[in-house]
Write a protein that holds these residues in place. Structure first.
Motif, mmCIF file in Angstrom:
data_model
loop_
_atom_site.group_PDB
_atom_site.id
_atom_site.type_symbol
_atom_site.label_atom_id
_atom_site.label_comp_id
_atom_site.label_asym_id
_atom_site.label_seq_id
_atom_site.Cartn_x
_atom_site.Cartn_y
_atom_site.Cartn_z
ATOM 1 N N LEU A 30 -1.327 -2.350 -4.794
ATOM 2 C CA LEU A 30 -1.608 -1.382 -3.728
ATOM 3 C C LEU A 30 -0.816 -1.825 -2.494
ATOM 4 N N GLY A 31 -1.434 -2.564 -1.627
ATOM 5 C CA GLY A 31 -0.741 -3.036 -0.422
ATOM 6 C C GLY A 31 -0.850 -2.020 0.701
ATOM 7 N N ASP A 32 -0.472 -2.456 1.906
ATOM 8 C CA ASP A 32 -0.523 -1.578 3.079
ATOM 9 C C ASP A 32 0.536 -0.489 2.947
ATOM 10 N N GLY A 33 0.099 0.702 2.573
ATOM 11 C CA GLY A 33 1.046 1.800 2.394
ATOM 12 C C GLY A 33 1.251 2.594 3.661
ATOM 13 N N ARG A 34 0.409 2.336 4.655
ATOM 14 C CA ARG A 34 0.546 3.113 5.896
ATOM 15 C C ARG A 34 -0.010 2.389 7.110
ATOM 16 N N GLY A 35 -0.356 1.131 6.916
ATOM 17 C CA GLY A 35 -0.873 0.358 8.037
ATOM 18 C C GLY A 35 -0.046 -0.897 8.159
ATOM 19 N N PHE A 67 4.920 -0.276 0.013
ATOM 20 C CA PHE A 67 3.695 -0.046 -0.768
ATOM 21 C C PHE A 67 3.179 1.388 -0.644
ATOM 22 N N SER A 68 4.009 2.268 -0.107
ATOM 23 C CA SER A 68 3.520 3.630 0.139
ATOM 24 C C SER A 68 3.379 4.464 -1.129
ATOM 25 N N ARG A 69 3.993 4.016 -2.221
ATOM 26 C CA ARG A 69 4.006 4.822 -3.451
ATOM 27 C C ARG A 69 4.416 6.258 -3.110
ATOM 28 N N MET A 70 3.585 7.252 -3.432
ATOM 29 C CA MET A 70 3.990 8.635 -3.150
ATOM 30 C C MET A 70 3.558 9.087 -1.745
ATOM 31 N N GLY A 71 2.917 8.197 -0.993
ATOM 32 C CA GLY A 71 2.318 8.616 0.283
ATOM 33 C C GLY A 71 3.320 8.688 1.422
ATOM 34 N N ASP A 72 2.935 9.391 2.480
ATOM 35 C CA ASP A 72 3.835 9.596 3.622
ATOM 36 C C ASP A 72 3.700 8.519 4.692
ATOM 37 N N GLY A 73 2.786 7.579 4.475
ATOM 38 C CA GLY A 73 2.633 6.497 5.443
ATOM 39 C C GLY A 73 1.856 6.888 6.690
ATOM 40 N N ARG A 74 1.311 8.085 6.678
ATOM 41 C CA ARG A 74 0.647 8.586 7.884
ATOM 42 C C ARG A 74 -0.870 8.656 7.729
ATOM 43 N N ALA A 75 -1.535 8.741 8.860
ATOM 44 C CA ALA A 75 -2.973 9.006 8.911
ATOM 45 C C ALA A 75 -3.162 10.227 9.792
ATOM 46 N N TRP A 81 1.086 16.864 6.206
ATOM 47 C CA TRP A 81 0.520 17.826 5.250
ATOM 48 C C TRP A 81 -0.557 17.194 4.417
ATOM 49 N N ARG A 82 -1.754 17.756 4.487
ATOM 50 C CA ARG A 82 -2.808 17.362 3.565
ATOM 51 C C ARG A 82 -3.218 18.643 2.823
ATOM 52 N N GLU A 83 -4.496 19.031 2.831
ATOM 53 C CA GLU A 83 -4.834 20.337 2.249
ATOM 54 C C GLU A 83 -4.263 21.447 3.120
ATOM 55 N N ASP A 98 -10.216 -3.397 -2.948
ATOM 56 C CA ASP A 98 -9.201 -3.512 -1.891
ATOM 57 C C ASP A 98 -9.766 -3.105 -0.534
ATOM 58 N N ASN A 99 -10.958 -2.539 -0.518
ATOM 59 C CA ASN A 99 -11.595 -2.174 0.745
ATOM 60 C C ASN A 99 -12.728 -3.127 1.113
ATOM 61 N N MET A 100 -12.781 -4.268 0.424
ATOM 62 C CA MET A 100 -13.833 -5.256 0.686
ATOM 63 C C MET A 100 -13.218 -6.435 1.433
ATOM 64 N N PHE A 112 -15.365 -2.330 6.179
ATOM 65 C CA PHE A 112 -13.909 -2.346 6.254
ATOM 66 C C PHE A 112 -13.320 -1.154 5.514
ATOM 67 N N ASP A 113 -12.263 -0.585 6.030
ATOM 68 C CA ASP A 113 -11.512 0.491 5.395
ATOM 69 C C ASP A 113 -12.375 1.714 5.086
ATOM 70 N N PHE A 114 -12.597 2.480 6.127
ATOM 71 C CA PHE A 114 -13.503 3.613 6.023
ATOM 72 C C PHE A 114 -12.857 4.782 5.298
HETATM 73 P P1 AMP Z 1 -7.297 3.842 1.313
HETATM 74 O O1 AMP Z 1 -7.928 4.939 0.528
HETATM 75 O O2 AMP Z 1 -6.933 4.240 2.718
HETATM 76 O O3 AMP Z 1 -8.062 2.568 1.260
HETATM 77 O O4 AMP Z 1 -5.891 3.579 0.594
HETATM 78 C C1 AMP Z 1 -5.726 3.139 -0.725
HETATM 79 C C2 AMP Z 1 -4.273 2.767 -0.911
HETATM 80 O O5 AMP Z 1 -3.442 3.907 -0.741
HETATM 81 C C3 AMP Z 1 -3.756 1.731 0.057
HETATM 82 O O6 AMP Z 1 -2.796 0.966 -0.607
HETATM 83 C C4 AMP Z 1 -3.136 2.593 1.134
HETATM 84 O O7 AMP Z 1 -2.172 1.904 1.876
HETATM 85 C C5 AMP Z 1 -2.533 3.715 0.324
HETATM 86 N N1 AMP Z 1 -2.426 4.966 1.099
HETATM 87 C C6 AMP Z 1 -3.420 5.797 1.458
HETATM 88 N N2 AMP Z 1 -2.942 6.858 2.145
HETATM 89 C C7 AMP Z 1 -1.609 6.692 2.218
HETATM 90 C C8 AMP Z 1 -0.542 7.445 2.791
HETATM 91 N N3 AMP Z 1 -0.766 8.598 3.427
HETATM 92 N N4 AMP Z 1 0.709 6.956 2.664
HETATM 93 C C9 AMP Z 1 0.948 5.816 2.026
HETATM 94 N N5 AMP Z 1 0.001 5.067 1.455
HETATM 95 C C10 AMP Z 1 -1.260 5.490 1.558
#
Ligand code: AMP
Ligand code: MG
Length: 487
Positions: free
Chosen positions: A89-94, A120-128, A164-166, A252-254, A261-263
């Motif tokens: 997993l890893g920090d994909g956006r933090g 570590f973002s995999r398919m994610g956009d790195g955003r919140a 972009w989310r829903e 990973d949220n513990m 942690f990690d809401f």
């Molecule tokens: P979380 O549900 O926030 O605890 O995230 C689970 C995993 O997905 C972690 O590795 C996050 O860094 C990654 N992740 C969640 N949302 C995104 C996002 N929008 N872009 C990249 N990675 C994400």
């Protein structure tokens, strides 16, 4: 009190090197604006609260500027998600921007969530999104005010950057503070990728920085694990006693520190419901309210597995077996206090269980019940509260039992009883609908409601003038809100 450019950095975790985290620069968001800041959290960094009003503050916590001493890093970890193992997993956006050492000598991680893509973002956009950033901010600070250990939140910065989310939303960043961002999953990652040296290094680091007193024990690793078990038992007891549902208790949220942690799509209960599932993608209810207790123990076993190179399986098993009795003792203690009981009797657990069953059947508001029970002498309070229950005969019998129980203790005056009970029974709780109202306004550019709600929740046990609206049962629309799991 310091200005932003006077912070003292000491980036201990970054110095562990590339096996544990990767250097990444934040990607800024556009037209940053301060949504909300927590003076109390800023004070942990010795930061003057007026700093939050400066342009520099907004620039730094939206990724536009960085201190020369910062060393932004994406941490690597893995974890068990809904019971299945995800190898990386890893920090994909933090990003861990760095560690600030305050004047008291404490180290605080500055973790900027929503800071852009990482390896570590995999398919994610790195955003919140703004919505989830506000929710994390409010919950961190509300839990802390309730006396429940949690990561903290210093601020939320909003922006015009679309996400972009829903639907189309806007990007935000939340500055999270914690004394460590090491998770159970940090250990699991090094264990399952067969990096024994690095696993040892991580453990020795956590021991030295966060559990130094364990180094004096004959078996420091075991002593540390034992304390992690103890801290989790106490933490989960507080969640259960105060009706907090985390929603995504993946390993990973513990936190390795035993803090909330990690809401995710968390919720405080409104009506008491032990089967409540706040995460609507959790179809089997793995993380339902009452399951949080066995799941915490399961998560501790997952951590234990990663510690088998350093602690005997027997000792790990024995230590994990302490979790449930420790949890029960803490829970009982908290619930006794919530009921105004000052002594302990063998039947108290049953008294509490009966009450919860009656609340469950009656759909009784979990928070207001305890608060109102302390408002008036017990017999009077019970007469008023009776209206909320469905099984009236059952409730009357329970009430008689409680009154008899109170008669057997030194209860003090009603003024004393009220003060004692109100100190543990919050009047203001972060109900989902309150968060939702604040979020809806913020999404329209009006941050006043987020700020007001944060202020009210910062002092949850004391009645605040003009804030009666925040102490009510939720309206019907607000009771079963489906909180989006996307964030
Ligand atoms: P979380 O549900 O926030 O605890 O995230 C689970 C995993 O997905 C972690 O590795 C996050 O860094 C990654 N992740 C969640 N949302 C995104 C996002 N929008 N872009 C990249 N990675 C994400
Ligand atoms: Mg997470």
């Amino acid at each position: 009190m310091k200005a932003l450019d006077e912070l003292d950095f000491d980036n201990r975790f970054a110095r562990l090197g590339d096996a544990f985290s990767t250097s990444v620069l934040p990607e800024p968001i556009d037209q940053p604006r301060l949504v909300v800041a927590s003076d109390a959290a800023l004070a942990l960094l010795d930061l003057d609260p007026t700093q939050a009003q400066t342009p520099l503050f907004c620039e730094v916590f939206s990724g536009h500027k960085l201190w020369a001493e910062a060393d932004p890093r994406a941490m690597v970890y893995s974890g068990h998600q809904f019971g299945g193992y995800t190898p990386r997993l890893g920090d994909g956006r933090g990003l861990l921007l760095g560690e600030v050492r305050n004047d008291a000598g404490e180290h605080w991680d500055l973790h900027l969530k929503g800071a852009g893509q990482t390896p570590f973002s995999r398919m994610g956009d790195g955003r919140a999104v703004l919505r989830s950033s506000i929710r994390e901010f409010l919950a961190s600070e509300a839990l802390h005010a309730l006396g429940i250990p949690s990561s903290r939140a210093a601020c939320v910065i909003g922006s015009s950057t679309p996400v972009w989310r829903e639907r189309k939303e806007s990007a935000a960043m939340v500055l999270r503070l914690a004394q460590s961002h090491v998770r159970f999953g940090s250990f699991e990652y090094l264990y399952y990728t067969k990096q024994p040296e690095q696993l040892k290094e991580l453990g020795e680091y956590v021991l030295a920085q966060h559990y130094p007193h364990c180094l004096h024990q004959p078996e420091p690793w075991l002593a540390m694990f034992r304390e992690i078990v103890e801290r989790n038992a106490e933490l989960i007891a507080k969640w259960q006693a105060y009706g907090f549902c985390h929603g995504v208790m993946n390993t990973d949220n513990m936190s390795i520190l035993g803090i909330t942690f990690d809401f995710g799509p968390y919720a405080f209960l409104d009506d008491f419901d032990q089967n409540f599932i706040c995460n609507h993608s959790d179809h089997e209810g793995r993380y339902s309210f009452s399951n949080q207790v066995p799941i915490a123990q399961w998560n501790l076993s997952a951590l234990a597995q990663a510690l088998t190179p350093f602690i005997s399986v027997e000792a790990l098993r024995e230590t994990i077996s302490l979790f449930l009795p420790l949890y029960q003792a803490h829970y009982l203690d908290l619930m006794r206090r919530r009921l105004g009981l000052t002594s302990a009797e063998d039947d108290d657990a049953e008294l509490i269980a009966q009450l919860l069953q009656l609340m469950q059947t009656g759909g009784v508001d979990y928070h207001l019940f305890f608060r109102r029970l302390g408002d008036a002498p017990a017999a009077d309070a019970l007469r008023t509260l009776r209206d909320d229950f469905i099984d009236l005969k059952g409730f009357d019998a329970w009430g008689e039992r409680l009154l008899a129980r109170i008669a057997r203790q030194d209860d003090g005056s009603q003024a004393q009883r009220r003060e004692r009970m109100h100190a543990v029974n919050p009047l203001y709780v972060l109900r989902n609908y309150l968060a939702q109202n604040a979020i809806s306004a913020a999404e329209q550019g009006d941050y006043e409601e987020v700020r007001r709600l944060h202020r009210v929740l910062s002092d949850p046990f004391n009645e605040q003038p003009g804030m009666a609206e925040y102490a009510k049962r939720p309206p019907d629309w607000g009771k079963h809100l489906e909180i989006s799991c996307s964030s």
